[in-house]
Design a protein around this motif. Structure first.
Motif, PDB file in Angstrom:
ATOM      1  N   GLU A  36       1.038  -1.076  -0.439  1.00 55.47           N
ATOM      2  CA  GLU A  36       0.151  -0.193  -0.280  1.00 55.47           C
ATOM      3  C   GLU A  36       0.620   1.292  -0.013  1.00 55.47           C
ATOM      4  N   ALA A  37       0.529   2.439  -1.028  1.00 53.78           N
ATOM      5  CA  ALA A  37       1.793   3.488  -1.095  1.00 53.78           C
ATOM      6  C   ALA A  37       0.961   4.153   0.291  1.00 53.78           C
ATOM      7  N   ARG A  38       2.498   4.829   0.698  1.00 51.88           N
ATOM      8  CA  ARG A  38       2.404   5.328   1.425  1.00 51.88           C
ATOM      9  C   ARG A  38       2.683   6.887   1.405  1.00 51.88           C
ATOM     10  N   VAL A  39       3.173   8.701   2.042  1.00 55.30           N
ATOM     11  CA  VAL A  39       3.029   9.190   1.716  1.00 55.30           C
ATOM     12  C   VAL A  39       4.545   9.071   2.563  1.00 55.30           C
ATOM     13  N   LYS A  40       6.041   9.594   1.560  1.00 57.76           N
ATOM     14  CA  LYS A  40       7.139   9.558   1.210  1.00 57.76           C
ATOM     15  C   LYS A  40       7.550  10.651   2.359  1.00 57.76           C
ATOM     16  N   MET A  41       8.574  10.743   3.283  1.00 51.10           N
ATOM     17  CA  MET A  41       8.688  11.454   4.432  1.00 51.10           C
ATOM     18  C   MET A  41      10.500  12.633   3.701  1.00 51.10           C
ATOM     19  N   SER A  42      11.252  12.016   2.754  1.00 51.53           N
ATOM     20  CA  SER A  42      12.717  11.776   2.446  1.00 51.53           C
ATOM     21  C   SER A  42      12.648  11.631   1.053  1.00 51.53           C
ATOM     22  N   GLU A  43      14.006  11.417   0.632  1.00 53.92           N
ATOM     23  CA  GLU A  43      14.454  10.357  -0.699  1.00 53.92           C
ATOM     24  C   GLU A  43      14.626   8.423  -0.590  1.00 53.92           C
ATOM     25  N   ARG A  44      14.855   8.378   0.901  1.00 48.78           N
ATOM     26  CA  ARG A  44      14.645   7.438   1.225  1.00 48.78           C
ATOM     27  C   ARG A  44      14.150   6.452   2.158  1.00 48.78           C
ATOM     28  N   SER A  45      12.474   7.431   1.916  1.00 45.53           N
ATOM     29  CA  SER A  45      11.876   6.569   2.655  1.00 45.53           C
ATOM     30  C   SER A  45      11.033   5.496   2.010  1.00 45.53           C
ATOM     31  N   PRO A  46      10.501   4.395   2.662  1.00 46.34           N
ATOM     32  CA  PRO A  46       9.662   3.570   1.608  1.00 46.34           C
ATOM     33  C   PRO A  46       8.980   4.227   0.948  1.00 46.34           C
ATOM     34  N   ASP A  47       8.380   3.559   0.021  1.00 40.65           N
ATOM     35  CA  ASP A  47       7.614   3.885  -1.347  1.00 40.65           C
ATOM     36  C   ASP A  47       6.153   3.492  -0.703  1.00 40.65           C
ATOM     37  N   PHE A  48       5.967   1.883  -0.125  1.00 42.42           N
ATOM     38  CA  PHE A  48       5.239   1.093   0.245  1.00 42.42           C
ATOM     39  C   PHE A  48       5.165   0.716   1.563  1.00 42.42           C
ATOM     40  N   ASP A  49       4.103   0.118   2.432  1.00 40.17           N
ATOM     41  CA  ASP A  49       3.116  -0.453   3.520  1.00 40.17           C
ATOM     42  C   ASP A  49       3.169  -1.587   3.173  1.00 40.17           C
ATOM     43  N   VAL A  50       4.064  -2.998   3.794  1.00 37.68           N
ATOM     44  CA  VAL A  50       3.425  -4.295   3.410  1.00 37.68           C
ATOM     45  C   VAL A  50       2.682  -4.413   4.569  1.00 37.68           C
ATOM     46  N   THR A  51       1.610  -4.901   4.101  1.00 38.23           N
ATOM     47  CA  THR A  51       0.586  -5.729   5.201  1.00 38.23           C
ATOM     48  C   THR A  51      -0.429  -6.592   4.600  1.00 38.23           C
ATOM     49  N   ALA A  52      -0.153  -7.240   6.139  1.00 36.52           N
ATOM     50  CA  ALA A  52      -0.588  -9.454   6.082  1.00 36.52           C
ATOM     51  C   ALA A  52      -1.769  -9.583   7.158  1.00 36.52           C
ATOM     52  N   ILE A  53      -2.466 -10.562   6.799  1.00 37.03           N
ATOM     53  CA  ILE A  53      -3.977 -10.250   7.481  1.00 37.03           C
ATOM     54  C   ILE A  53      -3.526 -12.018   8.625  1.00 37.03           C
ATOM     55  N   ASN A  54      -3.537 -11.207   9.646  1.00 34.03           N
ATOM     56  CA  ASN A  54      -2.840 -12.575  10.696  1.00 34.03           C
ATOM     57  C   ASN A  54      -4.530 -13.622  10.982  1.00 34.03           C
ATOM     58  N   LYS A  55      -3.789 -14.392  11.704  1.00 34.66           N
ATOM     59  CA  LYS A  55      -4.975 -15.271  12.278  1.00 34.66           C
ATOM     60  C   LYS A  55      -6.255 -15.001  12.690  1.00 34.66           C
ATOM     61  N   SER A  56      -6.209 -14.377  13.377  1.00 34.51           N
ATOM     62  CA  SER A  56      -7.305 -13.579  13.706  1.00 34.51           C
ATOM     63  C   SER A  56      -7.872 -12.408  12.874  1.00 34.51           C
ATOM     64  N   GLY A  57      -7.669 -12.416  11.517  1.00 35.44           N
ATOM     65  CA  GLY A  57      -8.543 -11.563  10.687  1.00 35.44           C
ATOM     66  C   GLY A  57      -8.328 -10.417  10.769  1.00 35.44           C
ATOM     67  N   ARG A  58      -7.507  -9.852  11.533  1.00 35.94           N
ATOM     68  CA  ARG A  58      -6.405  -8.355  11.151  1.00 35.94           C
ATOM     69  C   ARG A  58      -5.957  -7.871  10.785  1.00 35.94           C
ATOM     70  N   LYS A  59      -5.821  -6.948  10.171  1.00 36.19           N
ATOM     71  CA  LYS A  59      -4.611  -6.965   9.106  1.00 36.19           C
ATOM     72  C   LYS A  59      -3.511  -6.074  10.375  1.00 36.19           C
TER      73      LYS A  59
END
Length: 242
Positions: A33-56
């Motif tokens: 998921e795209a995220r706001v970059k705070m600097s040039e080397r800040s990540p472009d994305f957050d990586v997410t997944a759904i855990n066993k309880s169904g929570r992202k």
């Protein structure tokens, strides 16, 4: 030991990429998921997944990158699913780039350290079809069965000739290393140089033929001895971005 796939979604999708990541211990669906970059080397994305309880949950970050040698775009990810942080890249085959496809393959990065070969046993056997090999490597702590498959990313002489694959619990192929065809400058005999990510760390070994095996389909895996004959860039096989 990681593998997976990543697919670029249509622009209206909530997640820019979706995919799967596999190891010998898990199979996990992920989103970038795209995220706001705070600097040039800040990540472009957050990586997410759904855990066993169904929570992202957020399991890592990712960056858009470009290969220094090839100029090809790829995605670099740093993830942690509860086993400690690890790094993988999402890259495209030549065919996917030519077709302007949104399909990527997830491959592992080489780790920081190389383990000592120690007492290693193993064997490699050429298969009759598809220019592939099947084999195993083992010591008292691990026993891996694997295959050598032609490297479809090879575009330069120093790139590996084969990728080394094992299977996840669901049977998904996982790339755990690279292999190069080589020739001994001393004897003129052909051999294979392998770099494998084992449970104990990255391991360098050679697959050679003794007098009885020469001309046949079977190779013996022996500990790597630095004689200066190893293929160029053999130490960076797992981090290949082609």
């Amino acid at each position: 030991m990681f593998a997976g796939t990543l697919t670029r979604n249509v622009e209206t999708a909530a997640a820019e990429y979706t995919g799967m990541i596999h190891s010998t211990r898990f199979d996990i669906a992920i989103q970038l998921e795209a995220r706001v970059k705070m600097s040039e080397r800040s990540p472009d994305f957050d990586v997410t997944a759904i855990n066993k309880s169904g929570r992202k949950v957020r399991i890592g970050t990712a960056w858009n990158e470009t290969g220094n040698a090839t100029g090809n775009p790829y995605i670099s990810m740093q993830l942690d699913v509860g086993l400690g942080p690890f790094r993988v890249n999402a890259v495209q085959t030549k065919e996917a780039r030519a077709a302007q496809s949104g399909e990527f393959e997830i491959i592992p990065l080489v780790s920081n350290g190389m383990m000592k070969s120690g007492s290693i046993s193993g064997e490699l056997t050429a298969m009759d079809a598809d220019n592939a090999f099947t084999g195993y490597i083992a010591n008292m702590m691990f026993d891996l069965e694997f295959m050598l498959i032609e490297n479809s990313y090879k575009s330069e002489e120093t790139h590996p000739d084969y990728r080394i694959e094992v299977s996840s619990p669901r049977g998904t192929p996982i790339r755990v290393g690279s292999a190069w065809m080589a020739k001994s400058s001393r004897t003129g005999n052909d051999y294979l140089s392998l770099l494998i990510n084992t449970p104990d760390g990255d391991l360098r070994v050679n697959a050679v033929q003794n007098e009885e095996q020469r001309g046949g389909q079977t190779f013996s895996i022996i500990p790597f001895i630095d004689s200066g004959e190893q293929p160029q860039d053999a130490g960076t096989g797992l981090s290949l971005v082609a």
